[in-house]
Design an enzyme around this catalytic site. Structure first.
Site: not given
Ligand code: BES
Ligand code: ZN
Ligand code: ZN
Length: 475
Positions: A256, A330
């Site tokens: 990220k 997931r």
């Molecule tokens: N933990 C994140 C989701 C999240 C994003 C929680 C912002 C709180 C605030 C999750 O593991 C993630 O990174 N999800 C991605 C999924 C994508 C790569 C399909 C997302 O939401 O961008």
């Molecule tokens: Zn993630």
């Protein structure tokens, strides 16, 4: 803090609740209309020997509910702390017509107390200068609910469980690692009537928890599946509560970016919600047959970390292309769902900060819920009651094709970003055993409050702790 309920008392400060249309001619001071607006708190300080009054606005009478009372209490609590008040009496006089119309006095006492305790919550363990709590005594004058000590005790339990969840979520990732998180859970629940099993290393291998093993590979802190059993009534069907526990989501190899990604430490909000609910239920000695499953890992890149496009195979036979290492939640929820079935759970709730996408759909105040209609209805009711709000979302069969992989049974990320929260729910559904009643809650948006207001303080909200506890108690 000493909290009591009974007749009106003369104390250092009186807290008066007023609706927009509450009569105020009797008051010895002049009120402006905005002082009765929802969220308003206004001090009228007495001279030398006189009392102080805090006027708390409730806004429109028609829109009043217990959530409004919790918010009012949170605002009042912070106002009292700010002025270093030591003793306060809140009067529920203006609620009398509502009590006459059926509002339960004890519920109001609980809501006020809960809101006050949560609104004055502070995560200050890393601050060199902390504020001592000034209010030592809070008295609630509630017509018709003089015998409401239990209502106060219940509020204390709810606030403690929620604060426990908030503390865990606020904790930085150097303090809350997959190892120390597990230790904290073990210590916290040591004296409770629960049985804790921690699967790590070989035990994870034996149980083929490939999601956890894979996601945790890049971290120096080994992943774990924590299993907590709380059974005070074996005649009840076994219910499992699964909470995502990623102590820091750096995205893994799909790292990220961003100037400040401190929020990534809150990716264990689901696990904290389950732990908070269990805290409430065990303190209350609730009758239940519960299994808490907390898959805990840190998702960071490293030479040993899993790679985008790696393929893993779960014990139910499904192979997954881990196309994006940031869609890690997931992967570890899948392990927990398979394990819940293995242990005989027939009703399962999973709760996770799973996607940013659900926030695009619902904004920051609601979590999305997918799955079994009956459980969803019960959870919606619990959420409306306690303020941890939910909104029902669809499992769109047509979108299954978005999980197609060219070289595995499925991929962990959709080729398009639209409907990402729905696709994530569809992914998880593939791991739900036949005959199992299941709902999935994506609580990524409400895991934190960006600003302080009402009984929520900027930072972790403790979302899900009261929701899940109330849900378990609702039947
Ligand atoms: N933990 C994140 C989701 C999240 C994003 C929680 C912002 C709180 C605030 C999750 O593991 C993630 O990174 N999800 C991605 C999924 C994508 C790569 C399909 C997302 O939401 O961008
Ligand atoms: Zn993630
Ligand atoms: Zn995550």
């Amino acid at each position: 803090m000493d909290i009591s309920v009974g007749q009106q008392r003369e104390m250092e400060a009186t807290i008066r609740l007023l609706f927009q249309d509450s009569p105020t001619e009797q008051l010895p001071y002049e009120l402006r209309p905005h002082m009765k607006a929802k969220g308003a708190v206004t001090w009228f300080f007495g001279r030398a020997t006189e009392r102080h009054e805090l006027v708390v606005g409730l806004g429109e009478r028609e829109r009043f509910d217990l959530e409004a009372l919790r918010d009012a209490a949170g605002n009042a609590g912070r106002a009292a702390e700010k002025e270093k008040i030591r003793e306060a009496c809140v009067t529920f006089e203006s609620l009398a017509p509502l009590f006459a119309a059926g509002l339960d006095g004890k519920s109001a006492v609980t809501a006020w107390t809960e809101g006050w305790l949560l609104g004055t919550y502070a995560f200050d363990r890393y601050l060199s200068k902390t504020q001592e709590r000034s209010v030592l005594k809070l008295h609630i004058a509630c017509p018709g609910a003089e015998q409401a000590e239990q209502a106060i005790e219940w509020a204390r339990i709810r606030a403690l469980g929620t604060s426990f969840a908030r503390d865990l979520v606020n904790e930085p990732p150097n303090q809350l690692t997959p190892v120390s998180f597990v230790e904290r859970l073990q210590n916290h629940f040591a004296e409770r009537n629960v049985e804790i099993t921690v699967h790590r290393g070989e035990s994870l291998e034996r149980l083929e928890m490939v999601g956890l093993i894979t996601v945790g590979k890049g971290s120096v802190h080994p992943p774990a599946m924590v299993e907590i059993r709380y059974c005070t009534d074996p005649s009840l069907p076994l219910m499992a509560l699964i909470g995502k526990g990623v102590t820091f989501d750096m995205g893994g190899m799909n790292v990220k970016g961003g100037r400040d990604i401190s929020d990534a430490r809150m990716d264990m909000g689901g696990a904290a919600a389950v732990a908070g609910a269990l805290d409430i239920l065990t303190r209350a000695k609730a009758k239940a047959n519960l299994l808490a499953l907390l898959p805990i890992a840190e998702n960071v890149p490293d030479g040993g970390a899993f790679l985008p496009s790696d393929v893993i195979r779960y014990p139910n036979g499904l192979s997954v292309q881990t196309a994006n290492t940031d869609a890690e939640g997931r992967l570890i929820l899948a392990d927990a769902l398979l394990h819940a079935d293995r242990l005989g759970a027939n009703r399962v709730v999973d709760i996770a900060t799973l996607t940013g996408n659900v926030g695009e759909a619902l904004g920051l105040k609601l979590a999305g819920i997918w799955g079994d209609a009956e459980m969803t209805a019960q959870l919606l009711a619990a959420g409306d009651g306690c303020g941890d709000r939910l909104w029902p979302m669809p499992l769109v069969d047509d979108y299954e094709e978005l999980l197609k992989s060219d070289y595995a049974d499925m991929t962990n990320i959709s080729p398009i970003s639209y409907g990402g929260a729905i696709v994530a729910a569809l992914f998880i559904r593939r791991f739900v055993a036949a005959g199992m009643k299941w709902v999935h809650i994506d609580m990524a948006p409400p895991v934190q409050a960006k600003a302080t207001g009402g009984y929520r303080v900027a930072g972790a909200t403790g979302y899900g702790a009261r929701l899940l506890a109330d849900f378990v108690l609702s039947k």
